[in-house]
Scaffold this motif. Structure first.
Motif, PDB file in Angstrom:
ATOM      1  N   LEU A   1     -24.440 -52.439  51.435  1.00 45.99           N
ATOM      2  CA  LEU A   1     -23.924 -51.065  51.415  1.00 45.99           C
ATOM      3  C   LEU A   1     -22.410 -51.035  51.578  1.00 45.99           C
ATOM      4  CD1 LEU A   1     -26.609 -49.072  53.432  1.00 45.99           C
ATOM      5  CD2 LEU A   1     -26.390 -49.354  50.956  1.00 45.99           C
ATOM      6  N   ARG A   2     -21.852 -51.969  52.342  1.00 45.08           N
ATOM      7  CA  ARG A   2     -20.388 -52.047  52.448  1.00 45.08           C
ATOM      8  C   ARG A   2     -19.776 -52.397  51.090  1.00 45.08           C
ATOM      9  NH1 ARG A   2     -21.634 -54.541  57.411  1.00 45.08           N
ATOM     10  NH2 ARG A   2     -21.282 -56.640  56.564  1.00 45.08           N
ATOM     11  N   GLN A   3     -20.432 -53.290  50.341  1.00 40.79           N
ATOM     12  CA  GLN A   3     -19.949 -53.610  48.995  1.00 40.79           C
ATOM     13  C   GLN A   3     -19.958 -52.377  48.098  1.00 40.79           C
ATOM     14  OE1 GLN A   3     -22.779 -56.804  48.000  1.00 40.79           O
ATOM     15  NE2 GLN A   3     -21.015 -58.179  47.846  1.00 40.79           N
ATOM     16  N   LEU A   4     -21.049 -51.642  48.131  1.00 44.12           N
ATOM     17  CA  LEU A   4     -21.178 -50.471  47.273  1.00 44.12           C
ATOM     18  C   LEU A   4     -20.199 -49.376  47.683  1.00 44.12           C
ATOM     19  CD1 LEU A   4     -25.049 -50.223  46.823  1.00 44.12           C
ATOM     20  CD2 LEU A   4     -23.368 -51.369  45.394  1.00 44.12           C
ATOM     21  N   GLU A   5     -19.989 -49.219  48.984  1.00 39.42           N
ATOM     22  CA  GLU A   5     -19.030 -48.214  49.435  1.00 39.42           C
ATOM     23  C   GLU A   5     -17.625 -48.591  48.965  1.00 39.42           C
ATOM     24  OE1 GLU A   5     -17.946 -45.647  53.444  1.00 39.42           O
ATOM     25  OE2 GLU A   5     -19.597 -47.103  53.469  1.00 39.42           O
ATOM     26  N   TRP A   6     -17.306 -49.875  48.981  1.00 43.79           N
ATOM     27  CA  TRP A   6     -16.014 -50.329  48.449  1.00 43.79           C
ATOM     28  C   TRP A   6     -15.906 -49.967  46.972  1.00 43.79           C
ATOM     29  CZ3 TRP A   6     -13.668 -53.082  44.679  1.00 43.79           C
ATOM     30  CH2 TRP A   6     -12.359 -53.520  44.894  1.00 43.79           C
ATOM     31  N   ASP A   7     -16.960 -50.227  46.189  1.00 48.17           N
ATOM     32  CA  ASP A   7     -16.951 -49.890  44.763  1.00 48.17           C
ATOM     33  C   ASP A   7     -16.755 -48.391  44.554  1.00 48.17           C
ATOM     34  OD1 ASP A   7     -17.453 -52.544  44.251  1.00 48.17           O
ATOM     35  OD2 ASP A   7     -19.523 -52.259  43.593  1.00 48.17           O
ATOM     36  N   ILE A   8     -17.412 -47.590  45.381  1.00 47.26           N
ATOM     37  CA  ILE A   8     -17.317 -46.137  45.242  1.00 47.26           C
ATOM     38  C   ILE A   8     -15.899 -45.671  45.556  1.00 47.26           C
ATOM     39  CG2 ILE A   8     -18.079 -43.946  46.247  1.00 47.26           C
ATOM     40  CD1 ILE A   8     -20.890 -45.287  46.508  1.00 47.26           C
TER      41      ILE A   8
ATOM     42  N   ASP B   1     -18.775 -55.208  37.272  1.00 49.24           N
ATOM     43  CA  ASP B   1     -19.038 -56.595  36.916  1.00 49.24           C
ATOM     44  C   ASP B   1     -19.418 -56.668  35.439  1.00 49.24           C
ATOM     45  OD1 ASP B   1     -18.643 -57.606  39.523  1.00 49.24           O
ATOM     46  OD2 ASP B   1     -20.674 -57.033  40.091  1.00 49.24           O
ATOM     47  N   ALA B   2     -19.540 -57.860  34.928  1.00 43.15           N
ATOM     48  CA  ALA B   2     -20.140 -58.141  33.615  1.00 43.15           C
ATOM     49  C   ALA B   2     -19.193 -58.017  32.435  1.00 43.15           C
ATOM     50  CB  ALA B   2     -21.374 -57.259  33.361  1.00 43.15           C
ATOM     51  N   THR B   3     -18.016 -57.406  32.600  1.00 46.11           N
ATOM     52  CA  THR B   3     -17.080 -57.308  31.486  1.00 46.11           C
ATOM     53  C   THR B   3     -15.673 -57.637  31.970  1.00 46.11           C
ATOM     54  OG1 THR B   3     -16.504 -54.983  31.804  1.00 46.11           O
ATOM     55  CG2 THR B   3     -18.461 -55.454  30.459  1.00 46.11           C
ATOM     56  N   GLU B   4     -14.837 -58.112  31.045  1.00 41.35           N
ATOM     57  CA  GLU B   4     -13.451 -58.438  31.376  1.00 41.35           C
ATOM     58  C   GLU B   4     -12.580 -57.192  31.511  1.00 41.35           C
ATOM     59  OE1 GLU B   4     -11.991 -61.543  32.030  1.00 41.35           O
ATOM     60  OE2 GLU B   4     -14.132 -62.002  32.220  1.00 41.35           O
ATOM     61  N   SER B   5     -13.098 -56.030  31.131  1.00 37.45           N
ATOM     62  CA  SER B   5     -12.347 -54.777  31.286  1.00 37.45           C
ATOM     63  C   SER B   5     -12.583 -54.144  32.650  1.00 37.45           C
ATOM     64  CB  SER B   5     -12.732 -53.787  30.184  1.00 37.45           C
ATOM     65  OG  SER B   5     -14.136 -53.582  30.138  1.00 37.45           O
ATOM     66  N   SER B   6     -13.186 -54.881  33.561  1.00 43.20           N
ATOM     67  CA  SER B   6     -13.462 -54.391  34.907  1.00 43.20           C
ATOM     68  C   SER B   6     -12.180 -53.934  35.594  1.00 43.20           C
ATOM     69  CB  SER B   6     -14.120 -55.498  35.738  1.00 43.20           C
ATOM     70  OG  SER B   6     -14.113 -55.164  37.110  1.00 43.20           O
ATOM     71  N   PRO B   7     -12.246 -52.859  36.380  1.00 41.42           N
ATOM     72  CA  PRO B   7     -11.054 -52.433  37.127  1.00 41.42           C
ATOM     73  C   PRO B   7     -10.691 -53.370  38.267  1.00 41.42           C
ATOM     74  CG  PRO B   7     -12.926 -51.035  37.667  1.00 41.42           C
ATOM     75  CD  PRO B   7     -13.361 -51.906  36.533  1.00 41.42           C
ATOM     76  N   VAL B   8     -11.505 -54.387  38.554  1.00 40.68           N
ATOM     77  CA  VAL B   8     -11.137 -55.379  39.566  1.00 40.68           C
ATOM     78  C   VAL B   8     -10.755 -56.710  38.911  1.00 40.68           C
ATOM     79  CG1 VAL B   8     -12.528 -54.319  41.372  1.00 40.68           C
ATOM     80  CG2 VAL B   8     -13.563 -56.051  39.925  1.00 40.68           C
ATOM     81  N   HIS B   9     -10.374 -56.672  37.646  1.00 38.46           N
ATOM     82  CA  HIS B   9      -9.909 -57.875  36.958  1.00 38.46           C
ATOM     83  C   HIS B   9      -8.620 -58.373  37.627  1.00 38.46           C
ATOM     84  CE1 HIS B   9      -8.324 -60.453  33.761  1.00 38.46           C
ATOM     85  NE2 HIS B   9      -9.554 -60.491  33.281  1.00 38.46           N
TER      86      HIS B   9
END
Length: 256
Positions: A86-93, A35-43
């Protein structure tokens, strides 16, 4: 030493422009933010294969990913719901693992007993479910991991794969002693985010309150071999490229 570019210096730029600025500033390694930047890998304009290809084509390596915080709550409603978080964080991981990473940066939630308990329970649960992963817990002003006393309270209860991310900017903002923090956890620090400040205002490296020489002496004494992430937020004293180049050169000279 391994110096890493942080896109916090240019949060409005997408990944191709960030990589161009980082290269022009003399970097070869980069970290990304969920989050927080436009260079995010989920852009919305990108994908995991595109991120991998762009980083490789620029001659860079990906040093780390800052994922969402372990707050124990739902972001949209602030409802207490640790399993959901925790499901959100596991998705990020899993996103980061698809990018070739095995360690991830995060912090905790609000400065409450409940958030601290969720941090301990959630960190251990994630590490149990995800073998081979390491979590770097970062200090953050206003967070349940704000400073020295907070880490002393939680680290003994955490799996050894929970490491410490030392963020100098947040320590200075919170009025914490950077050197005391480093000395207390030097053998568990796995990544350092460097930002010099006067009070809570970012300034050029070497012109603020961060005691670079003493901090580096502590880290060298413990044979620190982790990353140094160069953070320049709200750059207004030079062009971003010039400011980043100067910061990189300052850190290299100070370390050597």
């Amino acid at each position: 030493m391994d110096l890493v570019f942080s896109p916090t210096a240019c949060p409005e730029l997408e990944l191709p422009q960030v990589l161009e600025l980082a290269a022009d500033s003399g970097f070869k390694r980069i970290q990304l933010f969920r989050d927080a930047t436009e260079s995010s890998p989920v852009h919305p304009n990108t994908s995991v294969p595109m991120v991998r290809e762009r980083i490789a084509a620029a001659g860079f390596s990906l040093a780390g990913l800052n994922i969402r915080n372990l707050t124990g709550r739902k972001a949209d409603s602030d409802e207490h719901n640790l399993p959901y978080n925790l499901r959100q964080l596991e998705w990020d991981i899993h996103l980061g693992r698809a990018l070739g990473l095995t360690e991830f940066n995060l912090s905790g939630g609000a400065r409450t007993d409940e958030a601290q308990e969720d941090l301990i329970e959630g960190t251990n649960e994630l590490l149990e479910r995800l073998p081979g992963v390491r979590l770097n817990l970062g200090n953050q002003q206003g967070n349940c991991l704000q400073g020295l006393a907070d880490f002393q309270a939680v680290l003994p209860a955490l799996d050894e794969r929970a490491r410490v991310l030392l963020n100098t900017g947040h320590l200075l903002t919170a009025g914490e002693d950077v050197l005391a923090f480093a000395e207390a956890f030097v053998n568990r620090i796995s990544v350092v985010h460097l930002r010099d400040q006067q009070g809570d205002r970012p300034v050029p490296f070497g012109q603020g309150d961060l005691p670079f020489s003493d901090l580096f002496s502590i880290l060298k004494g413990a044979h620190y071999a982790g990353d140094f992430v160069v953070e320049l937020e709200s750059v207004n004293w030079a062009s971003p490229c010039d400011a980043l180049s100067a910061a990189r050169a300052f850190v290299e000279e100070a370390w050597n």
